[in-house]
Design a protein around this motif. Sequence first.
Motif, PDB file in Angstrom:
ATOM      1  N   LEU A  46      17.572  33.481 -59.958  1.00 16.04           N
ATOM      2  CA  LEU A  46      17.549  32.565 -58.624  1.00 16.04           C
ATOM      3  C   LEU A  46      16.403  31.882 -58.501  1.00 16.04           C
ATOM      4  CD1 LEU A  46      19.615  34.493 -56.000  1.00 16.04           C
ATOM      5  CD2 LEU A  46      20.078  32.108 -57.136  1.00 16.04           C
ATOM      6  N   LEU A  47      15.181  32.989 -58.970  1.00 15.61           N
ATOM      7  CA  LEU A  47      13.820  32.370 -58.788  1.00 15.61           C
ATOM      8  C   LEU A  47      13.451  31.417 -59.796  1.00 15.61           C
ATOM      9  CD1 LEU A  47      11.001  33.172 -57.383  1.00 15.61           C
ATOM     10  CD2 LEU A  47      10.718  34.717 -59.301  1.00 15.61           C
ATOM     11  N   VAL A  48      13.790  31.781 -60.741  1.00 15.65           N
ATOM     12  CA  VAL A  48      13.388  30.837 -62.068  1.00 15.65           C
ATOM     13  C   VAL A  48      14.081  29.316 -62.093  1.00 15.65           C
ATOM     14  CG1 VAL A  48      14.103  30.494 -64.519  1.00 15.65           C
ATOM     15  CG2 VAL A  48      13.009  32.661 -63.565  1.00 15.65           C
ATOM     16  N   TYR A  49      15.403  29.360 -61.467  1.00 17.07           N
ATOM     17  CA  TYR A  49      16.099  27.848 -61.323  1.00 17.07           C
ATOM     18  C   TYR A  49      15.778  27.466 -59.879  1.00 17.07           C
ATOM     19  CZ  TYR A  49      18.771  29.169 -65.518  1.00 17.07           C
ATOM     20  OH  TYR A  49      19.208  29.385 -66.706  1.00 17.07           O
ATOM     21  N   LEU A  50      15.689  28.114 -58.833  1.00 12.61           N
ATOM     22  CA  LEU A  50      15.525  27.394 -57.488  1.00 12.61           C
ATOM     23  C   LEU A  50      14.217  26.853 -57.298  1.00 12.61           C
ATOM     24  CD1 LEU A  50      18.031  29.279 -55.296  1.00 12.61           C
ATOM     25  CD2 LEU A  50      18.212  27.115 -56.277  1.00 12.61           C
TER      26      LEU A  50
END
Length: 156
Positions: free
Chosen positions: A88-92
């Motif tokens: 989630l961190l990497v994409y959002l």
Amino acid sequence: MRKADGVLEERGRIVAIESDAIWVVTYKRDACNGCAAKPGCGTGLLGEFFSSSARLRVALNGFRADRIALNDTAVIGIAGNALTSSALLVYLVPLVCLMLLALVGDVLFAEVGAVFGALAGLIGGALSVRWYSRRQRSNPVFTPVLLRIEPGGDHS
């Protein structure tokens, strides 16, 4: 990658043994291999282009190094929630930064500002994810754990 008891498991081949750790090579498997649309799919083509192996150092966690041999199969694991929060961190973060700075750029400088704002947001978001991941490098929650050793074994 298989999930068992909230831990995601991956198999890899042991390529080096140290007194307190092993080096494991895992191979990225593509979910597109069984898809009928793979030949005409951009995702499948990109997956093949960027497909690679990963070499990880994994602590022995009580396993004895003298009972492990090169080319054995190591089953390593990581907590499922750690992987989910990382994804989630990497994409959002880059996406949210892109959108926010594009809106700010649009308000301040019209269309040209939106383009440059989006680019700055994407780069800034990616750099912030990289900074955060480097800070978390030694966090045990994000460190793979040796679950078991399978002598010889299948490396697929």
